[in-house]
Scaffold this active site. Structure first.
Site, PDB file in Angstrom:
ATOM      1  N   HIS A   1      -4.747 -34.237  17.533  1.00 35.46           N
ATOM      2  CA  HIS A   1      -3.657 -35.087  18.007  1.00 35.46           C
ATOM      3  C   HIS A   1      -2.536 -34.255  18.603  1.00 35.46           C
ATOM      4  CE1 HIS A   1      -5.464 -38.658  16.111  1.00 35.46           C
ATOM      5  NE2 HIS A   1      -5.988 -37.726  15.339  1.00 35.46           N
TER       6      HIS A   1
ATOM      7  N   GLY B   1      -4.991  -2.403   5.277  1.00 34.17           N
ATOM      8  CA  GLY B   1      -4.200  -3.536   4.788  1.00 34.17           C
ATOM      9  C   GLY B   1      -4.869  -4.878   5.049  1.00 34.17           C
ATOM     10  N   ARG B   2      -5.326  -5.092   6.284  1.00 37.71           N
ATOM     11  CA  ARG B   2      -5.887  -6.411   6.628  1.00 37.71           C
ATOM     12  C   ARG B   2      -7.293  -6.603   6.077  1.00 37.71           C
ATOM     13  NH1 ARG B   2      -4.807  -3.148  10.694  1.00 37.71           N
ATOM     14  NH2 ARG B   2      -6.433  -2.388  12.076  1.00 37.71           N
TER      15      ARG B   2
ATOM     16  N   GLU C   1      -4.906  -7.462  15.080  1.00 32.77           N
ATOM     17  CA  GLU C   1      -4.420  -6.130  14.717  1.00 32.77           C
ATOM     18  C   GLU C   1      -5.579  -5.125  14.777  1.00 32.77           C
ATOM     19  OE1 GLU C   1      -0.746  -5.005  12.031  1.00 32.77           O
ATOM     20  OE2 GLU C   1      -2.503  -5.251  10.771  1.00 32.77           O
TER      21      GLU C   1
ATOM     22  N   GLU D   1      10.466  -4.771   4.658  1.00 33.58           N
ATOM     23  CA  GLU D   1      10.586  -6.152   4.187  1.00 33.58           C
ATOM     24  C   GLU D   1      10.287  -6.245   2.691  1.00 33.58           C
ATOM     25  OE1 GLU D   1       8.927  -5.083   6.800  1.00 33.58           O
ATOM     26  OE2 GLU D   1       9.025  -6.491   8.482  1.00 33.58           O
TER      27      GLU D   1
ATOM     28  N   LYS E   1       9.306  -0.877  14.533  1.00 35.94           N
ATOM     29  CA  LYS E   1       9.843  -0.496  13.218  1.00 35.94           C
ATOM     30  C   LYS E   1      10.899   0.591  13.369  1.00 35.94           C
ATOM     31  CE  LYS E   1       5.680  -0.927  10.357  1.00 35.94           C
ATOM     32  NZ  LYS E   1       4.787  -0.150   9.515  1.00 35.94           N
TER      33      LYS E   1
ATOM     34  N   LYS F   1       0.839  -1.198   0.000  1.00 42.66           N
ATOM     35  CA  LYS F   1       0.000   0.000   0.000  1.00 42.66           C
ATOM     36  C   LYS F   1       0.874   1.248   0.000  1.00 42.66           C
ATOM     37  CE  LYS F   1      -3.688   2.002   2.831  1.00 42.66           C
ATOM     38  NZ  LYS F   1      -4.628   1.758   3.933  1.00 42.66           N
TER      39      LYS F   1
HETATM   40  C1  G6Q Z   1      -2.617  -4.110   7.970  1.00 43.49           C
HETATM   41  C2  G6Q Z   1      -1.405  -3.444   8.372  1.00 43.49           C
HETATM   42  C3  G6Q Z   1      -0.130  -4.111   7.903  1.00 43.49           C
HETATM   43  C4  G6Q Z   1       0.257  -3.795   6.472  1.00 43.49           C
HETATM   44  C5  G6Q Z   1       1.694  -4.221   6.231  1.00 43.49           C
HETATM   45  C6  G6Q Z   1       2.147  -3.985   4.817  1.00 43.49           C
HETATM   46  O1  G6Q Z   1      -3.731  -3.730   8.247  1.00 43.49           O
HETATM   47  O2  G6Q Z   1      -1.466  -2.113   8.033  1.00 43.49           O
HETATM   48  O3  G6Q Z   1      -0.154  -5.514   8.060  1.00 43.49           O
HETATM   49  O4  G6Q Z   1      -0.603  -4.430   5.581  1.00 43.49           O
HETATM   50  O5  G6Q Z   1       2.531  -3.549   7.126  1.00 43.49           O
HETATM   51  O6  G6Q Z   1       2.025  -2.641   4.497  1.00 43.49           O
HETATM   52  P1  G6Q Z   1       2.204  -2.143   3.020  1.00 43.49           P
HETATM   53  O7  G6Q Z   1       1.114  -2.757   2.197  1.00 43.49           O
HETATM   54  O8  G6Q Z   1       2.133  -0.657   3.056  1.00 43.49           O
HETATM   55  O9  G6Q Z   1       3.543  -2.647   2.555  1.00 43.49           O
END
Ligand code: G6Q
Length: 553
Positions: free
Chosen positions: A397, A280-281, A366, A224, A517, A218
């Site tokens: 199990h 994001g989620r 989250e 990462e 972070k 996003k």
């Molecule tokens: C989700 C969070 C988080 C996000 C990641 C990746 O609700 O905001 O999990 O999706 O940190 O972020 P980017 O899509 O900006 O790389």
């Protein structure tokens, strides 16, 4: 950074001062102490009373939750007092209910039908959503039928999604969940971890000439994802003789940040956008789901969106007493806030839902892992439980022992399907018999007397006795297909929303991920550069020193 004060409606009364909350506290002492054995014995209509069928035949039996009609009514009263329906309406119409980021929360617009109208700052966003979906469809079809070729003219066979968190968990879960619907000669992989092992292992058998990377981010700044995207570009160029022009045929981006995408070297013509009102989620049904569309094709992707939308409509319009996500949320409130549960196990009896619990961990934890109310005061009630689980029957199990006989109360969501994609022998009957048996055993247990009657020695009987009275919900659906997956995810999304509303927290921000972070950025140069000044605590300092020594610094 926002400095403007958010515009909020009036300050809500403290949750624990509401009469509806106090009524539930009372009920916890009386009805909450009843045993499911007695509740079933005393009401032959209990199963029918506490079951609801939602869209697409999604059937939810919550009669094995530790509720009575009085508890159920009191929970509904709490939902009404907390304005669940009103707040849902505010979300659906695009109010900026994410107050700390001053954003609308409109993942529901991602699955709104063409022709719907949803306004954000006076602009109808539904045509924008469909414009992106159409571009995704054209691109996916071109890749799937071999028109889109790699730099050397070969068709794409490997798709590597690079993203993390919300830009990974949903698509990765959906790829597994919908595997029977995928084009099997396209292999889709997901690289998320900054640990290079993830990239190395996932690309080990890929031919660069036939590999397409989707960089999903996003913000397009996530550490990462950017590290993996850079590594991917080097890997590709190494594999294709170093011609930078190859990037255009092997990289596409999904982002809200066109500037950063183009700075990375990806043509914005190959960028699929989304919007700041998609968290994001909550984004797997946006362009973040491009890998899903590539795997299952545009028509089935639209089926998935239809499933989401059906559950959205159910949540928006069904009365509370038959509203599946609202009921699910309220049952969670009862278990967490009144029966003292601290975790929730989600146990799908379908191997294709292997990653479903991991996905839900983010969605729930989250979203609702918060301790500050919308009025910026500390909560004095529990919020999100820890969510965990894995597919049955494997877990039986392993960790089910604790659910049956351990000391914590672990409410469980069982998810099962009537039909299998692999109807081999009687496997499906064996699978479903197990899920039903687990819910039955957890509810009713086995008394000492029963154990002794079976001939157990007195000294052994206590070990073999089961208390029962462990609450479960069973969700039974016809078959796992794209629409069913959409319904299931929207069910949990709106369940999370219901709970966040009652707990009076913001389910749509995630400030808790920030501090780590920032500190990582500070430590990165300290691991490889000149000896760092001792600015950390002694523990962190010691670990840095040890790592540096091991690396010969
Ligand atoms: C989700 C969070 C988080 C996000 C990641 C990746 O609700 O905001 O999990 O999706 O940190 O972020 P980017 O899509 O900006 O790389």
């Amino acid at each position: 950074m926002t400095t403007m004060q958010p515009h909020t409606t009036e300050i809500a009364p403290r949750l624990d001062t509401r009469p509806e909350w106090k009524a539930l506290q009372q009920l916890a002492q009386t009805d909450g102490a009843l045993h499911l054995r007695d509740l079933f014995k005393g009401d032959s209509g209990r199963a029918a009373r506490f079951s609801t069928e939602g869209p697409g035949g999604l059937f939810m039996d919550y009669s094995k939750q530790r509720i009575t009609p009085s508890v159920f009514d009191a929970l509904l009263a709490l939902a009404r007092a907390c304005g669940v329906a009103q707040r849902a309406a505010a979300m659906f119409r695009g109010d900026k209910i994410n107050i700390t980021e001053q954003r609308a929360v409109l993942h529901t617009a991602l699955r709104a039908p063409r022709g719907a109208t949803i306004l954000v700052d006076g602009r109808n966003i539904v045509p924008d959503v469909h414009e992106v979906l159409d571009r995704m469809a054209a691109f996916s079809s071109a890749v799937r039928d071999g028109q889109w070729r790699g730099h050397t003219g070969k068709p794409i066979r490997y798709i590597v999604n690079i993203g993390i968190g919300g830009s990974d968990l949903g698509p990765a879960m959906a790829y597994d969940a919908l595997l029977p619907f995928t084009k099997r000669d396209l292999s889709v992989r997901f690289v998320s971890n900054v640990d290079a092992t993830d990239f190395a292992e996932k690309t080990r058998d890929c031919d660069p000439a036939q590999t397409l990377f989707i960089v999903c981010s996003k913000t397009f700044t996530t550490l990462e994802t950017m590290a993996n995207a850079n590594t991917a570009r080097e890997w590709l160029l190494r594999g294709l003789g170093g011609d930078a022009a190859a990037v255009a045929r092997h990289f596409v981006a999904v982002s809200t940040n066109a500037e950063k995408v183009s700075a990375f070297g990806i043509d914005t013509a190959n960028m699929f956008g989304f919007w700041d009102w998609v968290g994001g989620r909550y984004s797997m049904d946006s362009a973040i789901g491009l890998s899903t569309m590539l795997a299952i094709g545009p028509d089935l992707f639209r089926d998935m969106l239809r499933g989401f939308h059906e559950m959205d409509e159910h949540f928006r319009t069904a009365p509370l007493e038959s509203n599946l996500p609202a009921i699910m949320g309220l049952l969670g409130i009862w278990n967490v806030n009144f029966l003292g549960a601290q975790t929730l196990a989600v146990l799908p009896y379908d191997q294709y839902l292997d990653r479903f619990s991991a996905y839900l961990q983010q969605l729930e934890m989250e979203s609702n892992g918060k301790h500050v109310t919308l009025d910026a005061t500390r909560v004095s009630w529990s919020t999100c439980p820890a969510v965990w689980g894995q597919p049955g029957t494997n877990g039986q199990h392993a960790f089910y022992q604790m659910i049956h006989q351990g000391t914590p109360l672990v409410p469980c969501d069982f998810i099962a399907f009537c039909a299998s994609h692999n109807p081999i022998g009687n496997h499906q009957d064996l699978l479903v018999a197990n899920v039903l048996a687990q819910a039955e055993a957890l509810a009713f247990g086995k008394s000492l007397q029963e154990v002794e009657q079976e001939g157990s020695a007195a000294w052994l009987a206590p070990h073999r006795q089961f208390d029962g009275n462990r609450p479960t919900t069973t969700i039974l659906c016809p078959k796992l297909d794209p629409a069913a997956l959409g319904r299931l995810i929207a069910l949990y999304e709106h369940k999370v929303f219901t709970q966040g509303t009652i707990w009076n927290i913001n389910s749509f921000d995630q400030w808790g991920v920030e501090l780590g972070k920032v500190l990582a950025q500070r430590i990165i140069p300290e691991l490889s550069g000149a000896t760092p000044k001792p600015t950390h605590d002694s523990s962190t300092q010691q670990l840095i020193a040890r790592y540096r020594a091991a690396r010969g610094l």
